[in-house]
Design a protein around this motif. Structure first.
Motif, PDB file in Angstrom:
ATOM      1  N   GLY A 312       0.442  -1.138  -0.213  1.00 46.88           N
ATOM      2  CA  GLY A 312      -0.355  -0.285  -0.158  1.00 46.88           C
ATOM      3  C   GLY A 312       0.808   1.512   0.051  1.00 46.88           C
ATOM      4  N   GLU A 313       1.975   1.227  -0.714  1.00 47.25           N
ATOM      5  CA  GLU A 313       2.817   2.659  -0.732  1.00 47.25           C
ATOM      6  C   GLU A 313       3.215   3.097  -2.886  1.00 47.25           C
ATOM      7  OE1 GLU A 313       6.739   1.970   1.407  1.00 47.25           O
ATOM      8  OE2 GLU A 313       6.609   0.006   1.264  1.00 47.25           O
ATOM      9  N   TYR A 314       2.498   4.053  -2.355  1.00 44.72           N
ATOM     10  CA  TYR A 314       2.276   5.353  -3.796  1.00 44.72           C
ATOM     11  C   TYR A 314       2.907   6.893  -3.750  1.00 44.72           C
ATOM     12  CZ  TYR A 314      -1.500   1.083  -2.901  1.00 44.72           C
ATOM     13  OH  TYR A 314      -2.117   0.309  -3.119  1.00 44.72           O
ATOM     14  N   GLY A 315       2.860   7.312  -4.115  1.00 46.92           N
ATOM     15  CA  GLY A 315       3.673   8.081  -4.759  1.00 46.92           C
ATOM     16  C   GLY A 315       4.713   8.365  -4.999  1.00 46.92           C
ATOM     17  N   TYR A 316       5.007   6.856  -5.811  1.00 49.89           N
ATOM     18  CA  TYR A 316       6.927   7.210  -5.965  1.00 49.89           C
ATOM     19  C   TYR A 316       7.213   6.312  -7.234  1.00 49.89           C
ATOM     20  CZ  TYR A 316       7.055   6.306  -0.261  1.00 49.89           C
ATOM     21  OH  TYR A 316       6.672   6.112   0.476  1.00 49.89           O
ATOM     22  N   MET A 317       8.456   7.468  -7.800  1.00 56.19           N
ATOM     23  CA  MET A 317       9.309   6.035  -8.849  1.00 56.19           C
ATOM     24  C   MET A 317      10.002   4.948  -7.902  1.00 56.19           C
ATOM     25  SD  MET A 317      11.994   7.259 -11.173  1.00 56.19           S
ATOM     26  CE  MET A 317      13.266   7.986 -10.776  1.00 56.19           C
ATOM     27  N   VAL A 318      10.010   3.945  -9.105  1.00 50.91           N
ATOM     28  CA  VAL A 318      10.551   2.801  -8.538  1.00 50.91           C
ATOM     29  C   VAL A 318      12.248   3.115  -9.284  1.00 50.91           C
ATOM     30  CG1 VAL A 318      11.026   0.756  -8.082  1.00 50.91           C
ATOM     31  CG2 VAL A 318       8.202   1.650  -8.397  1.00 50.91           C
ATOM     32  N   GLY A 319      12.859   3.503  -9.019  1.00 54.83           N
ATOM     33  CA  GLY A 319      14.067   3.207  -9.768  1.00 54.83           C
ATOM     34  C   GLY A 319      15.586   2.547  -9.412  1.00 54.83           C
ATOM     35  N   ILE A 320      15.693   2.875 -10.040  1.00 53.32           N
ATOM     36  CA  ILE A 320      17.784   1.446  -9.612  1.00 53.32           C
ATOM     37  C   ILE A 320      18.996   3.048  -9.253  1.00 53.32           C
ATOM     38  CG2 ILE A 320      18.305   0.817 -11.905  1.00 53.32           C
ATOM     39  CD1 ILE A 320      18.539  -1.980 -10.485  1.00 53.32           C
ATOM     40  N   VAL A 321      19.777   2.236  -7.994  1.00 54.75           N
ATOM     41  CA  VAL A 321      20.651   3.282  -7.979  1.00 54.75           C
ATOM     42  C   VAL A 321      22.258   2.500  -6.578  1.00 54.75           C
ATOM     43  CG1 VAL A 321      21.875   5.455  -5.965  1.00 54.75           C
ATOM     44  CG2 VAL A 321      19.608   5.149  -7.179  1.00 54.75           C
ATOM     45  N   ASP A 322      22.699   2.403  -7.916  1.00 58.72           N
ATOM     46  CA  ASP A 322      24.043   1.421  -7.005  1.00 58.72           C
ATOM     47  C   ASP A 322      23.688   0.226  -7.593  1.00 58.72           C
ATOM     48  OD1 ASP A 322      25.527   3.814  -6.817  1.00 58.72           O
ATOM     49  OD2 ASP A 322      25.358   3.748  -4.878  1.00 58.72           O
ATOM     50  N   ASN A 323      22.846  -0.797  -8.058  1.00 58.21           N
ATOM     51  CA  ASN A 323      22.290  -1.417  -8.524  1.00 58.21           C
ATOM     52  C   ASN A 323      20.395  -1.610  -7.707  1.00 58.21           C
ATOM     53  OD1 ASN A 323      22.492  -3.500 -10.391  1.00 58.21           O
ATOM     54  ND2 ASN A 323      23.331  -4.821  -8.884  1.00 58.21           N
ATOM     55  N   LYS A 324      20.901  -1.040  -6.359  1.00 58.56           N
ATOM     56  CA  LYS A 324      19.465  -1.483  -5.653  1.00 58.56           C
ATOM     57  C   LYS A 324      18.602  -0.908  -5.859  1.00 58.56           C
ATOM     58  CE  LYS A 324      21.687  -3.458  -1.768  1.00 58.56           C
ATOM     59  NZ  LYS A 324      23.212  -3.862  -3.362  1.00 58.56           N
ATOM     60  N   VAL A 325      17.069  -2.150  -6.501  1.00 54.57           N
ATOM     61  CA  VAL A 325      16.170  -0.966  -6.561  1.00 54.57           C
ATOM     62  C   VAL A 325      15.707  -0.022  -4.983  1.00 54.57           C
ATOM     63  CG1 VAL A 325      13.598  -1.159  -6.415  1.00 54.57           C
ATOM     64  CG2 VAL A 325      15.129  -2.926  -8.173  1.00 54.57           C
ATOM     65  N   LYS A 326      14.857   1.496  -6.009  1.00 57.30           N
ATOM     66  CA  LYS A 326      14.999   2.526  -4.957  1.00 57.30           C
ATOM     67  C   LYS A 326      13.306   2.996  -5.601  1.00 57.30           C
ATOM     68  CE  LYS A 326      16.984   6.315  -2.674  1.00 57.30           C
ATOM     69  NZ  LYS A 326      17.601   7.478  -3.097  1.00 57.30           N
ATOM     70  N   LYS A 327      12.681   3.188  -4.219  1.00 55.52           N
ATOM     71  CA  LYS A 327      11.705   3.886  -4.303  1.00 55.52           C
ATOM     72  C   LYS A 327      11.964   5.795  -4.231  1.00 55.52           C
ATOM     73  CE  LYS A 327      10.091   3.118   0.251  1.00 55.52           C
ATOM     74  NZ  LYS A 327       8.815   3.140   1.314  1.00 55.52           N
ATOM     75  N   VAL A 328      11.098   6.162  -4.804  1.00 56.57           N
ATOM     76  CA  VAL A 328      12.194   7.339  -4.995  1.00 56.57           C
ATOM     77  C   VAL A 328      10.906   8.948  -5.089  1.00 56.57           C
ATOM     78  CG1 VAL A 328      13.634   9.426  -6.187  1.00 56.57           C
ATOM     79  CG2 VAL A 328      14.096   7.147  -6.599  1.00 56.57           C
ATOM     80  N   PRO A 329      10.413   9.281  -4.566  1.00 52.64           N
ATOM     81  CA  PRO A 329       9.150  10.530  -4.119  1.00 52.64           C
ATOM     82  C   PRO A 329       9.446  11.081  -5.074  1.00 52.64           C
ATOM     83  CG  PRO A 329      10.738  10.656  -1.510  1.00 52.64           C
ATOM     84  CD  PRO A 329      11.259   9.538  -2.715  1.00 52.64           C
ATOM     85  N   LEU A 330       8.207  10.797  -5.941  1.00 48.65           N
ATOM     86  CA  LEU A 330       7.708  11.149  -7.140  1.00 48.65           C
ATOM     87  C   LEU A 330       7.757  13.297  -7.441  1.00 48.65           C
ATOM     88  CD1 LEU A 330       4.954   9.960  -9.160  1.00 48.65           C
ATOM     89  CD2 LEU A 330       7.247   9.910  -9.871  1.00 48.65           C
ATOM     90  N   GLY A 331       6.513  13.609  -6.213  1.00 46.21           N
ATOM     91  CA  GLY A 331       8.163  15.258  -5.609  1.00 46.21           C
ATOM     92  C   GLY A 331       8.956  15.707  -5.916  1.00 46.21           C
ATOM     93  N   ASP A 332      10.025  14.578  -5.145  1.00 42.66           N
ATOM     94  CA  ASP A 332      11.653  15.159  -5.199  1.00 42.66           C
ATOM     95  C   ASP A 332      12.070  15.367  -6.825  1.00 42.66           C
ATOM     96  OD1 ASP A 332      11.421  14.709  -2.687  1.00 42.66           O
ATOM     97  OD2 ASP A 332      12.571  12.921  -2.315  1.00 42.66           O
ATOM     98  N   VAL A 333      11.600  14.385  -7.847  1.00 42.19           N
ATOM     99  CA  VAL A 333      12.217  14.037  -8.675  1.00 42.19           C
ATOM    100  C   VAL A 333      11.327  14.714 -10.087  1.00 42.19           C
ATOM    101  CG1 VAL A 333      13.444  12.536  -8.199  1.00 42.19           C
ATOM    102  CG2 VAL A 333      11.595  11.494  -9.397  1.00 42.19           C
ATOM    103  N   ALA A 334      10.587  14.555  -9.760  1.00 36.61           N
ATOM    104  CA  ALA A 334       8.984  15.004 -11.324  1.00 36.61           C
ATOM    105  C   ALA A 334       9.411  16.560 -11.639  1.00 36.61           C
ATOM    106  CB  ALA A 334       7.763  15.104 -11.120  1.00 36.61           C
ATOM    107  N   GLY A 335      10.391  17.106 -12.926  1.00 31.90           N
ATOM    108  CA  GLY A 335      10.427  17.520 -13.807  1.00 31.90           C
ATOM    109  C   GLY A 335      12.237  17.866 -13.419  1.00 31.90           C
TER     110      GLY A 335
END
Ligand code: F6P
Length: 359
Positions: A312-335
Motif C-alpha cells: 500500500g505504498e504509493y507516490g513513488y518512482m521505482v528506480g535503481i541506484v547503485d544496482n539496488k531498487v529504490k523507491k523515490v518520492p515523485l515530488g522530489d524528482v518530477a520535472g
C-alpha cells in the motif's frame, strides 16, 4: 479485491512489456482477487475511458516483445491543464475514470513528461507509481531507465557497420544518435563502437577542434573518421547565445537541414574538404526486443512496484541506484532532468584514450 490500472505513455521503448509483466506477475502470484485494467494509448485512454480488463494470459510471452501491448501516445504535460477541443477538463476526466473503476493504484510507465503528469495526479490525490522508461536515460533519481541499454546496442551496431565501409572509402561518417536533449545514448554507443569523435548536447562543439581531430587522425595514417553525434548536439557559438536567441537559431537549423548532423557535415566539409556521409538510424533505436540487461532491470523494477502495491505504498518512482531498487518520492524528482556531466568519469576516460568531444 485489489484493482490496478496501468498505462504506457510517451515514445515507446523495448522493455515496456517486460516491465508490465513484472508488475502483473508480482501481483497475480501474491493476490487472490486482482483486477488489472489497461488504459489504451497512454493518458489518452485514461482521459477518454478507453480501457480493457487484462488477464494473466495477456502478460504471458511478452518478456521479449518490444513496443507496448497497451499502445502509447504523447500527451504533453503543459497541455494537461488545458481543456480539450470539446472543452473537457482532462485532469478531472482522468480522476473520474480512476474512481469509476475504484482503482487502488495506477501504474504509469513513461519518461520525463509522463512523470510530471504522474506527479500531478498524485497531487490530485490518486495513488500512483511511476516506472522510468526511456532510451534517453535522462530521468533524474534513477541510475538507469529501461530501454536505454537496448538502444545502446542498436546504435552501437549501426556505428559498427559504418566502420567497415568508412575504412574502405576514406571518408568521414556521421552517425546521428537519439537522446533528445541529453547525450547518454551517444556517449555509450560512441564508446562501445569506438567512435573517434563524440558530440553531446552537454559539451558544445567547436568545428575547428573537430577538424583538428580529423586531420590529426589523417596525419597518423587513419584516412577515415567516425563521429557519433547526438541529435541535440550544439555548437559553442549557439550554446553561448541567450536562451531565446538560441531557440531561434535551433529552429532555423531545423528548417534548413533534415537534422543537426547535416549542418555539422557541411561545416566539416568546409573545414577539411573531406567526403562526408550521414547516417540516421532514427527510430530503429527504439525497436526490436529488449536486451538481456533491460529484461532483468524491467523485471526487477516491475516486481518491486508490485511489492509497493502489496504494502500500500504509493507516490513513488521505482528506480535503481547503485544496482539496488529504490523507491523515490515523485515530488522530489518530477520535472528534473539527468544530463551528462561533462566532467564525469565516462567522458574523462574516453578523452584519455583519444576520443575527441569537439571541445
Ligand atoms: O524520448 C525518446 C525519443 O526517442 C528521443 O530520443 C527522441 O528525441 C524522441 O523520442 C523522438 O520522438 P518521436 O517518436 O515523437 O519522434
Amino acid at each position: 479485491m485489489l484493482r490496478i490500472g496501468m498505462l504506457t505513455s510517451g515514445g515507446d521503448c523495448q522493455a515496456l512489456n517486460a516491465t508490465m509483466r513484472g508488475v502483473v506477475k508480482g501481483l497475480f502470484n501474491n493476490v487472490k482477487d486482482l483486477e488489472v485494467y489497461g488504459f489504451m494509448n497512454g493518458y489518452k485512454g485514461l482521459i477518454y475511458g478507453d480501457y480493457r480488463m487484462l488477464t494473466a494470459h495477456d502478460f504471458s510471452g511478452i518478456l521479449t516483445r518490444g513496443g507496448t501491448i497497451l499502445g502509447s501516445s504523447r500527451q504533453p504535460f503543459k497541455l494537461m491543464r488545458e481543456p480539450d477541443a470539446n472543452g473537457l477538463d482532462k485532469v478531472e476526466a482522468m480522476k473520474q475514470n480512476y474512481h469509476k473503476l475504484r482503482l487502488d493504484c495506477l501504474v504509469i510507465l513513461g519518461g520525463n513528461g509522463t512523470q510530471k503528469t504522474a506527479n500531478l495526479l498524485r497531487e490530485e490525490g490518486l495513488n500512483v507509481l511511476h516506472l522510468p522508461k526511456t532510451i534517453d536515460n535522462d530521468i533524474y533519481g534513477t541510475d538507469m531507465t529501461f530501454g536505454f541499454y537496448s538502444a545502446v546496442n542498436i546504435a552501437t551496431e549501426a556505428i559498427d557497420c559504418i566502420h567497415t565501409t568508412a575504412s574502405s572509402h576514406n571518408r568521414v561518417f556521421i552517425v546521428e544518435v537519439m537522446g533528445h536533449k541529453v547525450g547518454w545514448l551517444t556517449l555509450y554507443a560512441g564508446i562501445a563502437s569506438g567512435a573517434d569523435i563524440i558530440l553531446l548536447p552537454e559539451i558544445p562543439y567547436d568545428i575547428k577542434k573537430i577538424a583538428e581531430a580529423i586531420n590529426r587522425r589523417k596525419a597518423n595514417g587513419s584516412e577515415f573518421t567516425i563521429l557519433a553525434v547526438a541529435e541535440g548536439a550544439v555548437s559553442k557559438e549557439i550554446a553561448a547565445l541567450p536562451k531565446k536567441e538560441m531557440k531561434k537559431k535551433m529552429a532555423e537549423i531545423t528548417q534548413k537541414y533534415p537534422s543537426v548532423s547535416y549542418k555539422i557535415a557541411e561545416e566539416i566539409k568546409e573545414a577539411t574538404g573531406m567526403d562526408i556521409r550521414v547516417t540516421v538510424p532514427g527510430h530503429t533505436q527504439r525497436g526490436g526486443s529488449p536486451c538481456p540487461y533491460d529484461r532483468v532491470l524491467s523485471t526487477r523494477l516491475g516486481s518491486a512496484a508490485a511489492g509497493l502495491i502489496l504494502n500500500g505504498e504509493y507516490g513513488y518512482m521505482v528506480g535503481i541506484v547503485d544496482n539496488k531498487v529504490k523507491k523515490v518520492p515523485l515530488g522530489d524528482v518530477a520535472g528534473k532532468l539527468k544530463a551528462v556531466d561533462p566532467k564525469c568519469q565516462e567522458v574523462r576516460e574516453a578523452k584519455r584514450i583519444g576520443i575527441s568531444f569537439g571541445d
